[in-house]
Write a protein that holds these residues in place. Structure first.
Motif, PDB file in Angstrom:
ATOM      1  N   ARG A  50      51.820  22.945  30.096  1.00 35.11           N
ATOM      2  CA  ARG A  50      51.185  24.078  31.191  1.00 35.11           C
ATOM      3  C   ARG A  50      52.233  25.193  31.192  1.00 35.11           C
ATOM      4  O   ARG A  50      53.453  25.087  31.595  1.00 35.11           O
ATOM      5  N   ILE A  51      51.770  26.577  31.400  1.00 36.53           N
ATOM      6  CA  ILE A  51      52.401  27.582  31.903  1.00 36.53           C
ATOM      7  C   ILE A  51      51.960  28.269  32.992  1.00 36.53           C
ATOM      8  O   ILE A  51      50.708  28.194  33.179  1.00 36.53           O
ATOM      9  N   THR A  52      52.687  28.689  34.016  1.00 39.53           N
ATOM     10  CA  THR A  52      52.206  29.207  35.195  1.00 39.53           C
ATOM     11  C   THR A  52      52.748  30.653  35.072  1.00 39.53           C
ATOM     12  O   THR A  52      53.840  30.825  35.331  1.00 39.53           O
ATOM     13  N   VAL A  53      51.832  31.650  35.112  1.00 34.63           N
ATOM     14  CA  VAL A  53      52.215  33.113  35.251  1.00 34.63           C
ATOM     15  C   VAL A  53      51.844  34.024  36.158  1.00 34.63           C
ATOM     16  O   VAL A  53      50.808  33.698  36.664  1.00 34.63           O
ATOM     17  N   ALA A  54      53.080  34.835  36.615  1.00 36.38           N
ATOM     18  CA  ALA A  54      52.491  35.906  37.431  1.00 36.38           C
ATOM     19  C   ALA A  54      52.005  36.915  36.984  1.00 36.38           C
ATOM     20  O   ALA A  54      52.315  37.481  35.676  1.00 36.38           O
ATOM     21  N   ASP A  55      50.974  37.367  37.636  1.00 35.62           N
ATOM     22  CA  ASP A  55      50.255  38.777  37.232  1.00 35.62           C
ATOM     23  C   ASP A  55      51.303  39.987  37.322  1.00 35.62           C
ATOM     24  O   ASP A  55      51.390  40.542  38.574  1.00 35.62           O
ATOM     25  N   LEU A  56      52.319  40.281  36.316  1.00 33.87           N
ATOM     26  CA  LEU A  56      53.197  41.371  36.590  1.00 33.87           C
ATOM     27  C   LEU A  56      52.954  42.372  35.415  1.00 33.87           C
ATOM     28  O   LEU A  56      53.734  43.327  35.437  1.00 33.87           O
ATOM     29  N   GLY A  57      51.778  42.234  34.960  1.00 34.35           N
ATOM     30  CA  GLY A  57      51.412  43.285  33.705  1.00 34.35           C
ATOM     31  C   GLY A  57      50.251  43.154  33.168  1.00 34.35           C
ATOM     32  O   GLY A  57      49.428  42.353  33.580  1.00 34.35           O
ATOM     33  N   ASP A  58      49.924  44.183  32.087  1.00 37.13           N
ATOM     34  CA  ASP A  58      48.581  43.883  31.655  1.00 37.13           C
ATOM     35  C   ASP A  58      48.377  42.661  30.896  1.00 37.13           C
ATOM     36  O   ASP A  58      47.392  42.135  31.080  1.00 37.13           O
ATOM     37  N   HIS A  59      49.177  42.191  30.127  1.00 37.21           N
ATOM     38  CA  HIS A  59      49.305  41.084  29.524  1.00 37.21           C
ATOM     39  C   HIS A  59      49.166  39.690  30.412  1.00 37.21           C
ATOM     40  O   HIS A  59      48.291  38.945  30.177  1.00 37.21           O
ATOM     41  N   SER A  60      50.086  39.475  31.430  1.00 37.49           N
ATOM     42  CA  SER A  60      49.973  38.250  32.175  1.00 37.49           C
ATOM     43  C   SER A  60      48.656  38.338  33.074  1.00 37.49           C
ATOM     44  O   SER A  60      48.017  37.227  33.443  1.00 37.49           O
ATOM     45  N   GLY A  61      48.564  39.562  33.354  1.00 33.12           N
ATOM     46  CA  GLY A  61      47.200  39.690  34.216  1.00 33.12           C
ATOM     47  C   GLY A  61      45.964  39.215  33.591  1.00 33.12           C
ATOM     48  O   GLY A  61      44.979  38.546  34.168  1.00 33.12           O
ATOM     49  N   ALA A  62      45.822  39.510  32.354  1.00 37.40           N
ATOM     50  CA  ALA A  62      44.624  39.311  31.504  1.00 37.40           C
ATOM     51  C   ALA A  62      44.723  37.881  31.072  1.00 37.40           C
ATOM     52  O   ALA A  62      43.558  37.297  30.545  1.00 37.40           O
ATOM     53  N   LEU A  63      45.693  37.155  31.236  1.00 39.24           N
ATOM     54  CA  LEU A  63      45.510  35.713  30.943  1.00 39.24           C
ATOM     55  C   LEU A  63      44.493  34.970  31.635  1.00 39.24           C
ATOM     56  O   LEU A  63      43.772  33.893  31.419  1.00 39.24           O
ATOM     57  N   ARG A  64      43.968  35.399  32.808  1.00 41.21           N
ATOM     58  CA  ARG A  64      43.056  34.848  33.423  1.00 41.21           C
ATOM     59  C   ARG A  64      41.757  34.862  32.812  1.00 41.21           C
ATOM     60  O   ARG A  64      40.737  34.085  33.200  1.00 41.21           O
ATOM     61  N   ASN A  65      41.499  35.979  31.866  1.00 37.13           N
ATOM     62  CA  ASN A  65      40.418  36.061  31.194  1.00 37.13           C
ATOM     63  C   ASN A  65      40.337  35.291  29.924  1.00 37.13           C
ATOM     64  O   ASN A  65      39.610  35.412  28.942  1.00 37.13           O
ATOM     65  N   VAL A  66      41.513  34.692  29.351  1.00 39.94           N
ATOM     66  CA  VAL A  66      41.436  33.653  28.324  1.00 39.94           C
ATOM     67  C   VAL A  66      40.558  32.574  28.342  1.00 39.94           C
ATOM     68  O   VAL A  66      40.464  31.893  29.377  1.00 39.94           O
ATOM     69  N   ARG A  67      39.699  32.513  27.227  1.00 38.19           N
ATOM     70  CA  ARG A  67      38.467  31.185  27.354  1.00 38.19           C
ATOM     71  C   ARG A  67      39.401  29.976  26.890  1.00 38.19           C
ATOM     72  O   ARG A  67      40.055  29.989  25.806  1.00 38.19           O
ATOM     73  N   PRO A  68      38.726  28.707  27.381  1.00 36.17           N
ATOM     74  CA  PRO A  68      39.281  27.639  26.885  1.00 36.17           C
ATOM     75  C   PRO A  68      38.626  27.470  25.384  1.00 36.17           C
ATOM     76  O   PRO A  68      37.748  27.932  24.997  1.00 36.17           O
ATOM     77  N   GLY A  69      39.579  26.953  24.419  1.00 34.15           N
ATOM     78  CA  GLY A  69      39.274  26.770  23.136  1.00 34.15           C
ATOM     79  C   GLY A  69      39.853  28.072  22.248  1.00 34.15           C
ATOM     80  O   GLY A  69      40.149  27.822  21.127  1.00 34.15           O
ATOM     81  N   THR A  70      40.602  28.956  22.816  1.00 32.96           N
ATOM     82  CA  THR A  70      41.434  29.927  22.117  1.00 32.96           C
ATOM     83  C   THR A  70      42.595  29.377  21.673  1.00 32.96           C
ATOM     84  O   THR A  70      43.161  28.417  22.292  1.00 32.96           O
ATOM     85  N   LYS A  71      42.735  29.537  20.283  1.00 36.43           N
ATOM     86  CA  LYS A  71      43.813  29.061  19.715  1.00 36.43           C
ATOM     87  C   LYS A  71      45.206  29.771  20.114  1.00 36.43           C
ATOM     88  O   LYS A  71      45.278  31.160  20.320  1.00 36.43           O
ATOM     89  N   VAL A  72      46.436  28.989  19.895  1.00 34.94           N
ATOM     90  CA  VAL A  72      47.755  29.775  20.407  1.00 34.94           C
ATOM     91  C   VAL A  72      48.756  29.407  19.471  1.00 34.94           C
ATOM     92  O   VAL A  72      48.964  28.393  18.722  1.00 34.94           O
TER      93      VAL A  72
END
Length: 428
Positions: free
Chosen positions: A269-291
C-alpha cells in the motif's frame, strides 16, 4: 567508494598525460588544461549516472540516501569542470586570434569537428544542472524535473561524439578510444539493464495491479497494489518504490512513493498526499490498472536497529512509511512512540490504524503554530510529549523543514546524531 573514484580519475590523467602538449605558450597551456578538465568532467558524468542507475547490490550496500547525495555533489563538480573546459578552450583561441570571447568560441567551430552537437549537449547539461538547484527545484513539478533530467542522456550522447572525434587523446589512438568507449557503453548498459529491462521483467513476473483506492483524509489517498507472485515480493516497511501507473495521465513518469504497510500476501500500500497533478489524480485511478514498479529502494530503517525503544516522527505524507515501521518495530518487541504532526485534525490520515497497533503509543501534535502560539516540535514540547526521548532511536519522515526542525530539537535535548535517522525518499 571514494578511493575507487580517485583511482579512476588518476587513470584518466594517465590517458591524458602522454598526449598533452605542455609548453611555455599560454595558448598551448590553456588547451592542455581544457583537455584534462574536459576528460575528468566526462569521467564524472559516467560516475554520476552510475550512482543512480538502480544497481541493486550497490544500492543495498551504500543506501539510496547517500547515493542521491553523492549524485548531487558529483553533478555540481561536473558542471564546473564542463564550464572550465569551455572557458579554457575559448581562452586558447582568444589568445591566438583575438576578437573577443564570443568570436573566439565561434572560431572553434572551424577547428574541431562536432562542435555544434557538443554545444547543444553542453547547453542541455548546464540547463538541467541549474534547474536542480534547490531554489528552482521547489518551483518545478516533479514531471518537469523528471523530463528535464531525461534530456541529459541526450546531452551525454552529443558531447561524447565530440570527445571521440576531436579529443587529441583519442584521435589517432585506437586503444585510448576503445577504453573511453568501453567506459561510456558500460555505463549505458547499466542504465538499460537496471532502469529499463529489470522493471519490465519484474512487471512480467509480478503483474502488479491496483486492487483498491481508499481516501484516508481530505488530502491523502491510499492505493493498494497486488503482486500475482507474492513469494517474489521483497519490499519491506520503510522502503519506497517507483510506480508507473499504466493509465492516461500517468504513463510518462514514474513517481516515488513510500510503502505504508507491512507487505504481506503480495499486497503493498502507498499513502499519497495530494501535492500536485499526479498525486492528486491517483484518486481517479481505477482498480485493475496495471502498474510498472521499480525497487524497492531505501531500507535504512531496517539496517539500524540498535535501541530497544523507538521514536517515530511523522508529518504529512511521512505517515505512510511511519505507519508501516510502527507495526514492524512493534512486532519485533520494541517500545514504539509515534509523534504525528499535523496542522488540522482532518489531516491525520491513518490515525486510527496507528492508534490501534499494539505496543505503539501515539502522540498527535495538532494545530498551526500561529494558532497555538508555540512550536510543538521545539525541544521542551517534544521532551514533555516523550519523557524518555533521550533514550530512544529516532526515525523521521515528512517535509524537509520538519525533519530539520525535529533533528535540531533532538540535538538540543542531547540525543546523539548517530541515533537520529532520516532518508532521501526520492531521486529528485
Amino acid at each position: 567508494m571514494t578511493l575507487l573514484v580517485i583511482a579512476g580519475g588518476l587513470a584518466v590523467v594517465g590517458l591524458w598525460w602522454p598526449t598533452a602538449v605542455i609548453t611555455a605558450s599560454p595558448s598551448a597551456l590553456a588547451i592542455a588544461v581544457a583537455e584534462l578538465v574536459g576528460m575528468i568532467g566526462s569521467y564524472l558524468v559516467c560516475i554520476q549516472v552510475l550512482l543512480i542507475a538502480r544497481i541493486p547490490w550497490f544500492e543495498r550496500m551504500v543506501g539510496l540516501d547517500r547515493l542521491v547525495a553523492w549524485h548531487r555533489v558529483v553533478g555540481t563538480s561536473t558542471l564546473f569542470l564542463v564550464l572550465a573546459h569551455v572557458s579554457f578552450m575559448t581562452l586558447s583561441q582568444w589568445i591566438t586570434v583575438g576578437g573577443g570571447p564570443v568570436g573566439a568560441y565561434l572560431g572553434l567551430f572551424h577547428i574541431y569537428p562536432d562542435m555544434l552537437t557538443a554545444t547543444v549537449g553542453t547547453a542541455i547539461m548546464l540547463g538541467a544542472g541549474l534547474l536542480s538547484a534547490n531554489v528552482l527545484r521547489r518551483l518545478m513539478s516533479y514531471e518537469l524535473w523528471y523530463w528535464t533530467h531525461v534530456t541529459t542522456y541526450l546531452a551525454i550522447f552529443l558531447t561524447f561524439l565530440h570527445q571521440i572525434s576531436a579529443g587529441p587523446v583519442f584521435v589517432g589512438h585506437p586503444l585510448n578510444r576503445l577504453i573511453w568507449m568501453a567506459m561510456y557503453f558500460g555505463t549505458a548498459a547499466c542504465v538499460v539493464v537496471w532502469r529499463a529491462l529489470t522493471p519490465l521483467v519484474r512487471f512480467a513476473k509480478h503483474r502488479f495491479e491496483v486492487v483498491a483506492i481508499v481516501p484516508e483524509s481530505r488530502r491523502m489517498t491510499s492505493v493498494w497494489i497486488r503482486s500475482k507472485r507474492p513469494e517474489l515480493l521483497r519490499a519491506r516497511a520503510g522502503q519506497f518504490m517507483l510506480f508507473r501507473f499504466l493509465a492516461w495521465g500517468h504513463l510518462l513518469t514514474a513517481h516515488p512513493y513510500s510503502i505504508s504497510n507491512v507487505p504481506a500476501d503480495g499486497l503493498i500500500r502507498i499513502t499519497v498526499a495530494d501535492l500536485g497533478d499526479h498525486s492528486g489524480a491517483l484518486r481517479n485511478v481505477r482498480p485493475g490498472t496495471k502498474v510498472v514498479v521499480e525497487g524497492p529502494f531505501g531500507g535504512f530503517f531496517g539496517r539500524r536497529r540498535r535501541a530497544a525503544s523507538i521514536l517515530l516522527v511523522a508529518g504529512g505524507a511521512g505517515i505512510g512509511p511511519i505507519r508501516g515501521l510502527a507495526e514492524q518495530f512493534a512486532r519485533m518487541g520494541r517500545s514504539v512512540v509515534v509523534v504525528y504532526r499535523a496542522s488540522h485534525t482532518d489531516d491525520l490520515a491513518l490515525y486510527h490504524e496507528v492508534a490501534a497497533l499494539p505496543r505503539v503509543h501515539l502522540v498527535p501534535l495538532v494545530g498551526r503554530r500561529a494558532e497555538l502560539g508555540y512550536d510543538p516540535l521545539e525541544p521542551g514540547r517534544l521532551a514533555r510529549a516523550v519523557p524518555d526521548i533521550a533514550h530512544r532511536e529516532t526515525f523521521i519522515c515528512g517535509p524537509d523543514a520538519m525533519i530539520e526542525r525535529v533533528r535540531g530539537s533532538l540535538i538540543d535535548l542531547g540525543v546523539p546524531a548517530r541515533r537520529i535517522h532520516s532518508e532521501e525518499l526520492s531521486f529528485a
